[in-house]
Design a protein around this motif. Structure first.
Motif, PDB file in Angstrom:
ATOM      1  N   ASP A   1      23.716  56.245  31.933  1.00 58.72           N
ATOM      2  CA  ASP A   1      22.462  55.444  31.338  1.00 58.72           C
ATOM      3  C   ASP A   1      21.715  56.332  30.397  1.00 58.72           C
ATOM      4  N   SER A   2      21.022  55.781  29.444  1.00 61.79           N
ATOM      5  CA  SER A   2      20.117  56.848  28.319  1.00 61.79           C
ATOM      6  C   SER A   2      19.651  57.974  29.120  1.00 61.79           C
ATOM      7  N   ASP A   3      19.125  58.028  30.275  1.00 60.83           N
ATOM      8  CA  ASP A   3      18.437  59.096  30.843  1.00 60.83           C
ATOM      9  C   ASP A   3      19.440  59.898  31.191  1.00 60.83           C
ATOM     10  N   GLN A   4      20.478  59.760  31.635  1.00 59.94           N
ATOM     11  CA  GLN A   4      21.789  60.762  31.999  1.00 59.94           C
ATOM     12  C   GLN A   4      21.972  61.493  30.883  1.00 59.94           C
ATOM     13  N   LEU A   5      22.084  60.677  29.956  1.00 59.07           N
ATOM     14  CA  LEU A   5      22.587  61.141  28.436  1.00 59.07           C
ATOM     15  C   LEU A   5      21.535  62.173  27.844  1.00 59.07           C
ATOM     16  N   LYS A   6      20.266  61.761  28.106  1.00 59.95           N
ATOM     17  CA  LYS A   6      19.342  62.728  27.520  1.00 59.95           C
ATOM     18  C   LYS A   6      19.296  64.058  28.329  1.00 59.95           C
ATOM     19  N   LYS A   7      19.407  63.983  29.656  1.00 60.92           N
ATOM     20  CA  LYS A   7      19.590  65.139  30.341  1.00 60.92           C
ATOM     21  C   LYS A   7      20.970  66.049  30.077  1.00 60.92           C
ATOM     22  N   LEU A   8      21.851  65.318  29.860  1.00 63.58           N
ATOM     23  CA  LEU A   8      22.914  66.180  29.283  1.00 63.58           C
ATOM     24  C   LEU A   8      22.832  66.982  28.025  1.00 63.58           C
ATOM     25  N   MET A   9      22.325  66.106  27.087  1.00 63.28           N
ATOM     26  CA  MET A   9      21.960  66.574  25.633  1.00 63.28           C
ATOM     27  C   MET A   9      20.913  67.972  25.731  1.00 63.28           C
ATOM     28  N   LYS A  10      19.818  67.769  26.695  1.00 64.77           N
ATOM     29  CA  LYS A  10      19.074  68.780  26.684  1.00 64.77           C
ATOM     30  C   LYS A  10      19.762  70.023  27.426  1.00 64.77           C
ATOM     31  N   HIS A  11      20.681  69.791  28.333  1.00 57.85           N
ATOM     32  CA  HIS A  11      21.499  70.930  28.783  1.00 57.85           C
ATOM     33  C   HIS A  11      22.251  71.520  27.653  1.00 57.85           C
ATOM     34  N   ILE A  12      22.977  70.899  26.783  1.00 60.06           N
ATOM     35  CA  ILE A  12      23.861  71.265  25.820  1.00 60.06           C
ATOM     36  C   ILE A  12      22.919  72.046  24.859  1.00 60.06           C
ATOM     37  N   PHE A  13      21.786  71.569  24.386  1.00 54.75           N
ATOM     38  CA  PHE A  13      21.127  72.031  23.321  1.00 54.75           C
ATOM     39  C   PHE A  13      20.532  73.581  23.977  1.00 54.75           C
ATOM     40  N   ASN A  14      20.203  73.583  25.458  1.00 51.71           N
ATOM     41  CA  ASN A  14      19.656  74.706  25.917  1.00 51.71           C
ATOM     42  C   ASN A  14      20.895  75.830  25.762  1.00 51.71           C
ATOM     43  N   GLU A  15      22.191  75.377  26.384  1.00 54.21           N
ATOM     44  CA  GLU A  15      23.265  76.440  26.065  1.00 54.21           C
ATOM     45  C   GLU A  15      23.382  76.883  24.672  1.00 54.21           C
ATOM     46  N   LEU A  16      23.211  75.954  23.713  1.00 53.93           N
ATOM     47  CA  LEU A  16      23.520  76.314  22.440  1.00 53.93           C
ATOM     48  C   LEU A  16      22.321  77.321  21.856  1.00 53.93           C
ATOM     49  N   ASN A  17      21.265  76.946  22.358  1.00 52.80           N
ATOM     50  CA  ASN A  17      20.238  77.800  21.876  1.00 52.80           C
ATOM     51  C   ASN A  17      20.299  79.177  22.498  1.00 52.80           C
ATOM     52  N   LYS A  18      20.946  79.605  23.513  1.00 50.54           N
ATOM     53  CA  LYS A  18      21.370  80.856  24.006  1.00 50.54           C
ATOM     54  C   LYS A  18      22.359  81.580  22.992  1.00 50.54           C
ATOM     55  N   LYS A  19      22.906  80.800  22.130  1.00 50.99           N
ATOM     56  CA  LYS A  19      23.857  81.394  21.201  1.00 50.99           C
ATOM     57  C   LYS A  19      23.414  81.490  19.728  1.00 50.99           C
ATOM     58  N   ASN A  20      22.001  81.094  19.909  1.00 50.81           N
ATOM     59  CA  ASN A  20      21.396  80.966  18.623  1.00 50.81           C
ATOM     60  C   ASN A  20      22.088  79.767  17.806  1.00 50.81           C
ATOM     61  N   ILE A  21      22.495  78.553  18.169  1.00 56.13           N
ATOM     62  CA  ILE A  21      22.919  77.788  17.569  1.00 56.13           C
ATOM     63  C   ILE A  21      21.773  76.472  18.025  1.00 56.13           C
ATOM     64  N   VAL A  22      21.112  76.203  16.849  1.00 50.50           N
ATOM     65  CA  VAL A  22      20.081  75.258  16.922  1.00 50.50           C
ATOM     66  C   VAL A  22      20.378  73.798  16.165  1.00 50.50           C
ATOM     67  N   PHE A  23      20.167  72.685  16.918  1.00 47.52           N
ATOM     68  CA  PHE A  23      20.067  71.361  16.145  1.00 47.52           C
ATOM     69  C   PHE A  23      18.601  70.878  16.245  1.00 47.52           C
ATOM     70  N   SER A  24      18.164  70.373  15.189  1.00 48.83           N
ATOM     71  CA  SER A  24      17.044  70.043  15.035  1.00 48.83           C
ATOM     72  C   SER A  24      16.499  68.902  15.664  1.00 48.83           C
ATOM     73  N   ASP A  25      17.470  67.905  15.755  1.00 50.32           N
ATOM     74  CA  ASP A  25      17.125  66.486  16.498  1.00 50.32           C
ATOM     75  C   ASP A  25      18.682  65.777  16.631  1.00 50.32           C
ATOM     76  N   TRP A  26      18.725  64.595  17.590  1.00 48.60           N
ATOM     77  CA  TRP A  26      20.114  63.969  17.933  1.00 48.60           C
ATOM     78  C   TRP A  26      19.495  62.669  17.766  1.00 48.60           C
ATOM     79  N   SER A  27      20.528  61.928  17.657  1.00 47.09           N
ATOM     80  CA  SER A  27      20.587  60.361  17.718  1.00 47.09           C
ATOM     81  C   SER A  27      21.807  59.748  18.365  1.00 47.09           C
ATOM     82  N   TYR A  28      21.688  58.660  19.144  1.00 45.48           N
ATOM     83  CA  TYR A  28      22.572  57.895  19.468  1.00 45.48           C
ATOM     84  C   TYR A  28      22.993  56.490  19.388  1.00 45.48           C
ATOM     85  N   CYS A  29      24.134  56.085  19.433  1.00 43.19           N
ATOM     86  CA  CYS A  29      24.329  54.620  19.409  1.00 43.19           C
ATOM     87  C   CYS A  29      24.581  54.248  20.953  1.00 43.19           C
TER      88      CYS A  29
END
Length: 142
Positions: A15-43
């Motif tokens: 569901d959407s909540d599970q996807l949002k948790k996954l994306m939060k985790h992905i963004f946190n991991e990417l941030n550790k490598k100084n890779i930053v995405f400003s925002d995201w959207s999904y269909c």
């Protein structure tokens, strides 16, 4: 920005909540490598389960939303995707560069047969080099 089709929601795999948790985790991991995405959207739709929608790629709607809300010129943007629909969405949105990353033989064949312009790369390092040479080169004069 990230724009992604997530048909698994329409299919009931997650569901959407599970996807949002996954994306939060992905963004946190990417941030550790100084890779930053400003925002995201999904269909969350899939034509077989929810019918037609305007947001699902190859529609450029999700991309256009970000371009408009952040006042970004599409000619200063690139798309990196792994599917024909990604490339088609980038072209429809007017993005300068559309990169196919690790595209399947079937995807490459479809893009070629339909004369859809794209650049193919096999890894993010090559995508970065391509972006540097295409988007950033025009700013190096300053």
């Amino acid at each position: 920005f990230i724009v992604t089709n997530q048909a698994g929601i329409a299919r009931g795999y997650y569901d959407s909540d599970q996807l949002k948790k996954l994306m939060k985790h992905i963004f946190n991991e990417l941030n550790k490598k100084n890779i930053v995405f400003s925002d995201w959207s999904y269909c969350p739709h899939h034509p077989q389960f929810t019918g037609f929608c305007e947001c699902r790629k190859p529609s450029p709607k999700m991309i256009q939303k970000f371009l408009e809300s952040h006042r970004i010129d599409p000619k200063n943007c690139a798309l990196i995707g792994d599917n024909q629909t990604d490339i088609e969405a980038g072209i429809a949105a007017g993005l300068k560069v559309n990169i196919l990353l690790n595209g399947s033989e079937e995807t490459v064949k479809k893009l070629t047969e339909n004369n859809i312009p794209y650049h193919a790369v096999s890894n993010y390092a090559d995508a970065t080099l391509l972006l540097k040479n295409t988007l950033m080169s025009r700013f190096s004069k300053f």
